[in-house]
Design an enzyme around this catalytic site. Sequence first.
Site, PDB file in Angstrom:
ATOM      1  N   ALA A  79      -3.989  -1.562   5.727  1.00 29.10           N
ATOM      2  CA  ALA A  79      -3.763  -2.078   7.075  1.00 29.10           C
ATOM      3  C   ALA A  79      -5.048  -1.953   7.879  1.00 29.10           C
ATOM      4  CB  ALA A  79      -2.634  -1.312   7.749  1.00 29.10           C
TER       5      ALA A  79
ATOM      6  N   GLY B 252      -1.309  -0.509   2.941  1.00 26.11           N
ATOM      7  CA  GLY B 252      -0.518  -1.707   3.207  1.00 26.11           C
ATOM      8  C   GLY B 252      -0.681  -2.772   2.139  1.00 26.11           C
TER       9      GLY B 252
ATOM     10  N   GLU C 269       1.682  -1.854  -0.548  1.00 28.24           N
ATOM     11  CA  GLU C 269       3.036  -2.133  -0.052  1.00 28.24           C
ATOM     12  C   GLU C 269       3.333  -3.625  -0.067  1.00 28.24           C
ATOM     13  OE1 GLU C 269       3.981   1.378   3.125  1.00 28.24           O
ATOM     14  OE2 GLU C 269       2.255   0.099   3.578  1.00 28.24           O
TER      15      GLU C 269
ATOM     16  N   GLU D   7      -2.516   6.937   2.844  1.00 28.17           N
ATOM     17  CA  GLU D   7      -2.268   7.179   4.275  1.00 28.17           C
ATOM     18  C   GLU D   7      -2.361   8.656   4.642  1.00 28.17           C
ATOM     19  OE1 GLU D   7      -0.143   3.300   3.319  1.00 28.17           O
ATOM     20  OE2 GLU D   7      -0.465   5.236   2.336  1.00 28.17           O
TER      21      GLU D   7
END
Length: 357
Positions: free
Chosen positions: A165, A208, A211, A231
């Site tokens: 992200a 991300g 994911e 993360e």
Amino acid sequence: MMERTGIFHHVCRIKYISPPQTAGGGSASFCHVLVHGQHQQIRTDRRRARAASCSRSNFSDVQSAVMAFLCRSAASLLKPYRAAPAVLSAARLYSSGGNYEYILVEKRGEKKNVGFIQLNRPKALNALCDGLMKEVGQALDAFEADGDVGAVVITGSEKAFAAGADIKEMQNRTFQECYGGNFLAHWNRVSTVKKPVIAAVNGFALGGGCELAMMCDIIYAGEKAQFGQPEILLGTIPGAGGTQRLTRAVGKSLAMEMVLTGDRIGAQEAKQSGLVSKVYPVEQLVSEAVKCGEKIAANSKLVSAMAKEAVNAAFELTLAEGNRLEKRLFHATFATDDRKEGMTAFVEKRKASFQDN
């Protein structure tokens, strides 16, 4: 009460209602106009109402005025239906070749029946900003509505599928903003598409990015692909399904190790653990993913959606409940023309011609 229906009776209806008595013994005139359920009330002044009650010729003037109004209303009602702005916007972007800022969109395959989305933020290693994910959602909406498309491929560059992200974008967010605005909720659009989605992962698929790949139905990886949920190293945890989908894919022990240490795994380990279905040389990855999409698109799109629903239910339901759902969906295929065509073609030893109905 007197009711008259004119030449627009298929579109609109005029109803004239006797004027109600006022407290002073006078009357007020009302003309009730019904146009496809729209009720409009026109009130004339008392002097014209009294004149109309004395002279039917004046009544015809009122009728003419009402008919003119109805003509305008009917014309507006007969205008073509307009789709929702969001759907139209996605369709325009897709049909125009993709006026997107963060992604490239096209159709691939010999029959142009595979939707293709390429993340395109090379300087940021395809970091997933909010704008990029919104564009991915728009492209998926367009492909979902395209009857020619039977599967979708999502990929990045050879260096990075998506390195995570966009940290700069979320760095200064507060709890109130995240919780109140349901931060990252719209990222889940990838997992709710009815058509099968294939992730073609080269390079980094971290945070991300990992994911996003796991939201897809099938993951193909290039030989140099790396998967991870780092993360924890930033003082937070996965927020778009990482702790849930990774655990279901590779098991508790490996998922816990990856989430708690931030360590990555390579393509071969990802395949051995069940995260990835196939590994290809970097330069062949995308073409192989498109070929897979073409195989899927050659089948009935309707039945493919049923099959996808049944497999995904295995992650949500008990074995008994899942088997019941599978049986109902299996039975449902017998209501389709494509099931009949498929079995008939098999018996007749010919290739089936599915019509998606």
